[in-house]
Design a protein around this motif. Structure first.
Motif, mmCIF file in Angstrom:
data_model
loop_
_atom_site.group_PDB
_atom_site.id
_atom_site.type_symbol
_atom_site.label_atom_id
_atom_site.label_comp_id
_atom_site.label_asym_id
_atom_site.label_seq_id
_atom_site.Cartn_x
_atom_site.Cartn_y
_atom_site.Cartn_z
ATOM 1 N N LEU A 218 8.404 17.456 -5.867
ATOM 2 C CA LEU A 218 7.225 18.017 -6.866
ATOM 3 C C LEU A 218 5.922 18.566 -6.171
ATOM 4 O O LEU A 218 5.473 19.665 -6.271
ATOM 5 N N ASN A 219 5.742 17.967 -4.921
ATOM 6 C CA ASN A 219 4.512 18.164 -4.174
ATOM 7 C C ASN A 219 4.822 19.632 -3.590
ATOM 8 O O ASN A 219 3.792 20.442 -2.915
ATOM 9 N N ASP A 220 6.193 20.140 -3.455
ATOM 10 C CA ASP A 220 6.481 21.384 -2.638
ATOM 11 C C ASP A 220 6.612 22.478 -3.539
ATOM 12 O O ASP A 220 6.727 23.525 -3.102
ATOM 13 N N ALA A 224 1.510 28.878 -8.073
ATOM 14 C CA ALA A 224 1.197 30.396 -8.474
ATOM 15 C C ALA A 224 2.662 31.057 -8.852
ATOM 16 O O ALA A 224 2.676 31.472 -9.963
ATOM 17 N N LYS A 225 3.846 30.638 -8.168
ATOM 18 C CA LYS A 225 4.824 30.914 -8.714
ATOM 19 C C LYS A 225 5.440 30.631 -9.948
ATOM 20 O O LYS A 225 6.119 31.141 -11.064
ATOM 21 N N PHE A 226 5.304 29.298 -10.003
ATOM 22 C CA PHE A 226 5.649 28.435 -11.128
ATOM 23 C C PHE A 226 4.697 29.159 -12.385
ATOM 24 O O PHE A 226 5.524 29.046 -13.452
ATOM 25 N N ARG A 227 3.622 29.372 -12.322
ATOM 26 C CA ARG A 227 2.696 29.491 -13.417
ATOM 27 C C ARG A 227 3.319 31.008 -13.777
ATOM 28 O O ARG A 227 3.232 31.178 -15.017
ATOM 29 N N ILE A 260 14.579 24.990 -10.781
ATOM 30 C CA ILE A 260 14.564 26.026 -9.969
ATOM 31 C C ILE A 260 13.724 25.825 -8.805
ATOM 32 O O ILE A 260 13.871 26.042 -7.751
ATOM 33 N N HIS A 261 12.427 25.377 -9.278
ATOM 34 C CA HIS A 261 11.242 25.078 -8.257
ATOM 35 C C HIS A 261 11.331 23.829 -7.551
ATOM 36 O O HIS A 261 10.666 23.678 -6.516
ATOM 37 N N ALA A 262 12.033 22.823 -8.107
ATOM 38 C CA ALA A 262 11.947 21.253 -7.713
ATOM 39 C C ALA A 262 13.277 20.952 -8.141
ATOM 40 O O ALA A 262 13.533 20.006 -8.915
ATOM 41 N N PRO A 263 14.556 21.273 -7.381
ATOM 42 C CA PRO A 263 15.843 20.914 -7.802
ATOM 43 C C PRO A 263 15.886 19.431 -7.652
ATOM 44 O O PRO A 263 15.312 18.970 -6.657
ATOM 45 N N LEU A 264 16.711 18.914 -8.293
ATOM 46 C CA LEU A 264 16.951 17.344 -8.114
ATOM 47 C C LEU A 264 17.732 17.006 -6.851
ATOM 48 O O LEU A 264 18.756 17.656 -6.729
#
Length: 296
Positions: A218-220, A224-227, A260-264
């Motif tokens: 999650l820290n990675d 900005a892209k997530f928002r 997408i942004h923090a895959p498991l």
């Protein structure tokens, strides 16, 4: 398990064998993820129960086949790689269901029980709260019990007090011919009137077990892209008007974006005994060092 205990035997766990046990067993499984938990509940009234926590590397066969009026017990046959089999019996004498003393009945039943297990080829270890003052030579019931175990070719290893009143009630028995136990000691750190009895067994430690841990970095996440992806999603551009559907939409959109942004990710770790010197302060310093290494 800070003492690197591979086998933990508990008498009077107060487990009941019904749904009341579920949160307790769940907590134990979370706290001790690399242990199997076995127990025999006292179903007819409160109190009692015997329980054993075993490191998962052991192979276990439940040998329990009989029921007795005067004591509760658990009989497990343990094996591990390069290890002489160990037959572990944990039990606790008890009052009968109508609260009658069991002294005379117990002597008869325990004699029968020791005859049953005498033929086992494995190392034999019997442990538990026997409720006899074996330290008191003037105690007639204790003398009868000691004569019984002597006639069964068993040796009692606990020589120090195990109760706050100074008596030795919690015992460890082995065959006189078996030489695999050492370092017997007691400690009173538990919130109980009985001490914890510890010892070392000359058997091979079970192999370590591996666990699969799932996590997200999650820290990675690029915030900005997530928002921006949230603002571009239907959650923002076409939100549902019905509150129930909106909740479902909220969960679906954010679940998709977080994947997408923090895959498991999955990672296998080896469960190792806890080191007592590895405390919270050392853990924090290790985390600081890891962060400096990444940032540098």
């Amino acid at each position: 398990m800070s003492d690197k205990i591979d086998i933990l035997a508990i008498t009077e766990s107060w487990l009941t064998g019904n749904q009341r046990d579920e949160p307790i067993i769940a907590d134990l499984n979370v706290t001790l993820p690399d242990y199997h938990i076995f127990h025999v509940p006292r179903r007819d009234r409160s109190g009692g129960d015997v329980c054993i926590c075993l490191r998962k590397g052991f192979k276990v066969l439940d040998m329990q086949a009989r029921q007795f009026e005067s004591f509760e017990y658990m009989d497990l046959f343990l094996t591990a790689k390069m290890q002489q089999p160990l037959r572990l019996v944990v039990y606790r004498p008890q009052l009968t269901a109508n609260k009658k003393p069991t002294a005379s009945v117990f002597i008869h039943e325990f004699a029968s029980f020791t005859e049953d297990i005498a033929s086992t080829s494995a190392n034999l270890l019997i442990a538990g709260d026997f409720n006899y003052h074996v330290n008191d030579s003037s105690d007639h019931e204790a003398s009868v019990f000691l004569d019984l175990i002597d006639s069964a070719n068993l040796v009692q290893h606990v020589s120090c007090p195990t109760h706050l009143k100074g008596h030795t009630l919690d015992l460890i028995l082995t065959r006189a011919s078996d030489d695999f136990i050492s370092g017997v000691s007691t400690t009173h750190f538990l919130p109980s009137d009985h001490a914890a009895v510890t010892c070392s067994l000359s058997i091979s430690k079970p192999p370590t077990t591996k666990f699969e841990v799932k996590f997200r970095k999650l820290n990675d996440i690029d915030l900005a892209k997530f928002r921006q992806d949230i603002l571009s999603s239907k959650l923002h551009t076409a939100p549902c008007s019905d509150v129930n559907l909106l909740v479902q939409q909220y969960e679906a959109v954010l679940s998709e974006l977080i994947n997408i942004h923090a895959p498991l990710s999955c990672h296998k770790i080896t469960a190792r005994p806890h080191a007592p010197w590895y405390n919270d302060n050392l853990r924090k310093e290790k985390q600081k060092l890891c962060r400096r290494s990444v940032s540098g």
